[in-house]
Design an enzyme around this catalytic site. Structure first.
Site, short mmCIF file in Angstrom:
data_model
loop_
_atom_site.label_atom_id
_atom_site.label_comp_id
_atom_site.label_asym_id
_atom_site.label_seq_id
_atom_site.Cartn_x
_atom_site.Cartn_y
_atom_site.Cartn_z
N TYR A 1 0.99 -1.32 0.07
CA TYR A 1 0.03 -0.04 0.07
C TYR A 1 0.95 1.25 -0.05
CZ TYR A 1 -3.71 3.02 0.66
OH TYR A 1 -4.72 4.15 0.49
N PHE B 1 -6.23 22.03 -24.41
CA PHE B 1 -6.51 20.61 -24.66
C PHE B 1 -7.81 20.48 -24.01
CE2 PHE B 1 -6.23 16.11 -23.64
CZ PHE B 1 -6.39 15.64 -25.09
N THR B 2 -8.70 19.39 -24.27
CA THR B 2 -9.92 19.11 -23.84
C THR B 2 -9.97 19.00 -22.32
OG1 THR B 2 -9.65 17.02 -24.34
CG2 THR B 2 -10.80 18.15 -26.10
N ASP C 1 2.81 20.40 -20.25
CA ASP C 1 1.97 19.31 -20.48
C ASP C 1 3.06 18.36 -21.35
OD1 ASP C 1 0.41 17.34 -21.42
OD2 ASP C 1 -1.37 18.67 -21.86
N LYS D 1 0.88 8.07 -23.42
CA LYS D 1 1.33 8.64 -24.68
C LYS D 1 2.87 8.29 -24.92
CE LYS D 1 -2.63 10.76 -24.40
NZ LYS D 1 -2.71 12.06 -24.09
N ARG E 1 -11.80 16.43 -34.12
CA ARG E 1 -10.66 17.25 -33.62
C ARG E 1 -11.26 18.80 -34.16
NH1 ARG E 1 -10.99 15.43 -29.08
NH2 ARG E 1 -9.37 14.21 -28.05
N PHE F 1 -17.66 15.39 -26.65
CA PHE F 1 -17.55 14.60 -27.86
C PHE F 1 -17.30 13.10 -27.43
CE2 PHE F 1 -13.24 14.19 -26.38
CZ PHE F 1 -12.94 15.15 -25.62
C1 LIG Z 1 -3.87 12.69 -23.43
C2 LIG Z 1 -3.60 14.29 -22.96
C3 LIG Z 1 -3.68 14.77 -21.52
C4 LIG Z 1 -4.54 13.98 -20.71
O1 LIG Z 1 -4.15 12.66 -20.37
P1 LIG Z 1 -5.13 11.41 -19.86
O2 LIG Z 1 -3.79 10.51 -19.58
O3 LIG Z 1 -6.02 11.00 -21.23
O4 LIG Z 1 -5.88 11.78 -18.77
C5 LIG Z 1 -3.47 15.85 -21.37
N1 LIG Z 1 -2.74 16.51 -22.41
C6 LIG Z 1 -2.38 16.24 -23.53
C7 LIG Z 1 -1.80 17.01 -24.56
C8 LIG Z 1 -2.81 14.80 -24.03
O5 LIG Z 1 -2.51 14.34 -25.15
#
Ligand SMILES: *Cc1c(COP(=O)(O)O)cnc(C)c1O
Length: 466
Positions: free
Chosen positions: A73, A125-126, A216, A259, A383, A450
């Site tokens: 844990y 970004f979303t 980011d 990513k 997009r 979306f």
């Molecule tokens: C995917 C992504 C995020 C969010 O990450 P999640 O792992 O999907 O929560 C933030 N910024 C960018 C540029 C992304 O491509």
């Protein structure tokens, strides 16, 4: 480069069969999914380019690492490995693991944004913007104008416009700016990189005003590769060295390990400021879990640590981007309108020119994702106006100048033959483009619409709109 001079820098140890469906089946399946590719079952998709997020193939090393999960844990040894790798490759001092990138976005937004504050950034970004808004912040786009022009071939369309940023600082005052949100490769601009030269100028300006930079860094290695390829003075530096140079110009980072870091789940918040880290370490317990696991299993942290080391290997990153560009070039040669330059994580189709007969309010990019699925079982994502959502003050749609379909390429998953099939499917759809109808909402969710929206098809419009 001749194609025979190139091959994937790995061989395949395990395979996952693909299923093909018939055009008649697909017409029914996409209608049942409300004409939203997010609502399709994966089993009904032939080649899945919905996202490059969490869809990578892990290496044998990463799978071996999964067996070394320390599921304690607290104080898991995999956490300390991950921490060490983040310090070594990215140079940040402290990390707080989170279940994925948005977990980190949530924490940093809560920690740094007070209601009414502003967050400038190189395009929204979303999930990032939504967390900023939920914390009471206002996002302001300060990316260069070229980023909004699908035909501009400027190699660093992720750059920040210093004059726009300076104007924001003058207008609202540095004290009302929570931080600068700086993305390496800008997803919504089509996977476009930012240059180190630009980052240095941005750093100078923000430092004069005491403004933090939160990075980011979901695709920092891809950005570093583009710097190595295109920014003067970096052609002899390693991707690993460039990654570290990028991170050193920022104060902290949100990471989606799904990513670059080649894992199916995972992320973290990285910080240099000890006081802020102490606060994040406390807050993460509320939303994700103890600060040495943050919503992840020990094995997931281990796989992410190994994935980070693989993400900066030259052969890996070159192959990753090569494959994306291979697809992009096939489409360009066939005259299909794609966003220029081709990005690093996917090829983006310009839906405005692809479907000139569909007005933006009838969602041309969404309509094109439907057509690509119907034509060849290819899953892509919108997009454009649907992803952009509504203005939180006026309630009207945001009207982005980029109306794109993203074909995101998962890492190490598909071969060049799959890219050939994808290209041929898109070329078929292009030849048949005037038979593609627009769409209207039948269900519009409040947050990140979306993902779960449903649509109906409109009557076919025959004449190109003015
Ligand atoms: C995917 C992504 C995020 C969010 O990450 P999640 O792992 O999907 O929560 C933030 N910024 C960018 C540029 C992304 O491509």
């Amino acid at each position: 480069m001749k194609r025979s001079h190139w091959a994937e820098p790995y061989k395949i140890k395990m395979v996952e069969p693909l299923r093909k469906t018939s055009p008649e089946e697909r017409k029914k399946l996409i209608a049942a999914a409300g004409f939203n590719t997010f609502q399709l079952k994966s089993a009904d998709v032939y080649i899945d380019l919905l996202t490059d997020s969490g869809t990578s193939a892990m290496s044998d090393r990463q799978w071996a690492g999964m067996m070394l999960g320390d599921e304690a844990y607290s104080g898991s040894r995999n956490f300390f490995h991950l921490e060490e790798v983040v310090q070594q490759y990215y140079g940040y001092r402290y990390i707080v693991p989170t279940h994925q990138g948005r977990g980190a976005e949530h924490l940093i937004s809560r920690l740094l944004i007070r209601p009414g504050m502003y967050v400038p950034g190189n395009m929204y970004f979303t999930t990032t913007r939504l967390h900023q808004e939920l914390a009471g912040g206002n996002f302001i786009d300060v990316i260069i104008d070229e980023a909004h022009d699908p035909d501009s071939v400027f190699p660093f369309k992720g750059n920040i416009d210093l004059q726009k940023l300076e104007a924001v600082i003058q207008q609202v005052g540095a004290a009302n700016i929570a931080y600068l949100s700086l993305a390496t490769t800008v997803n919504m601009a089509g996977g476009q990189p930012i240059s180190l030269d630009n980052m240095r100028q941005v750093r100078r300006l923000t430092q004069q005003h005491g403004i933090r930079i939160i990075h980011d860094m979901a695709r920092v290695a891809e950005n570093a590769f583009m710097i190595q390829q295109h920014e003067p003075g970096y052609e002899h530096k390693t991707v690993a060295a460039i990654v570290k140079e990028i991170c050193a110009l920022t104060d902290g980072a949100v990471m989606s390990g799904k990513k670059d870091a080649l894992v199916n789940i995972g992320g973290f918040l990285a910080l240099n400021d000890e006081g802020l880290y102490e606060e994040a370490k406390n807050l993460v317990i509320v939303y994700e879990g103890m600060h040495t696991y943050g919503g992840l299993a020990g094995r997931d942290m281990e796989a992410m640590a190994i994935g980070i080391t693989e993400s900066v290997e030259e052969a890996h990153i070159a192959a990753r981007v090569y494959q994306v560009h291979y697809l992009g070039n096939l489409l360009k040669e066939a005259g299909v309108p794609v966003l220029n330059p081709i990005g690093t994580h996917g090829v983006f189709l310009n839906a405005r020119t692809f479907l000139p007969h569909i007005p933006q309010t009838s969602f041309p990019a969404q309509a094109l994702t439907v057509a690509l699925y119907e034509t060849g079982g290819i899953r892509s994502v919108e997009r454009g106006i649907v992803s952009a959502g509504r203005n939180k003050e006026t309630g009207d749609h945001h009207y982005p100048s980029l109306e794109l379909v993203r074909l995101a390429i998962p890492r190490r998953v598909y071969t060049l033959s799959h890219m050939d099939v994808v290209a041929d499917t898109i070329i078929d759809a292009y030849e048949n483009r005037f038979n593609i109808p627009g769409l209207a909402f039948t269900l519009e969710p409040k947050y990140l619409r979306f993902f779960q929206a449903r649509f109906e098809q409109l009557a076919l419009q025959t004449a190109p709109i003015a």
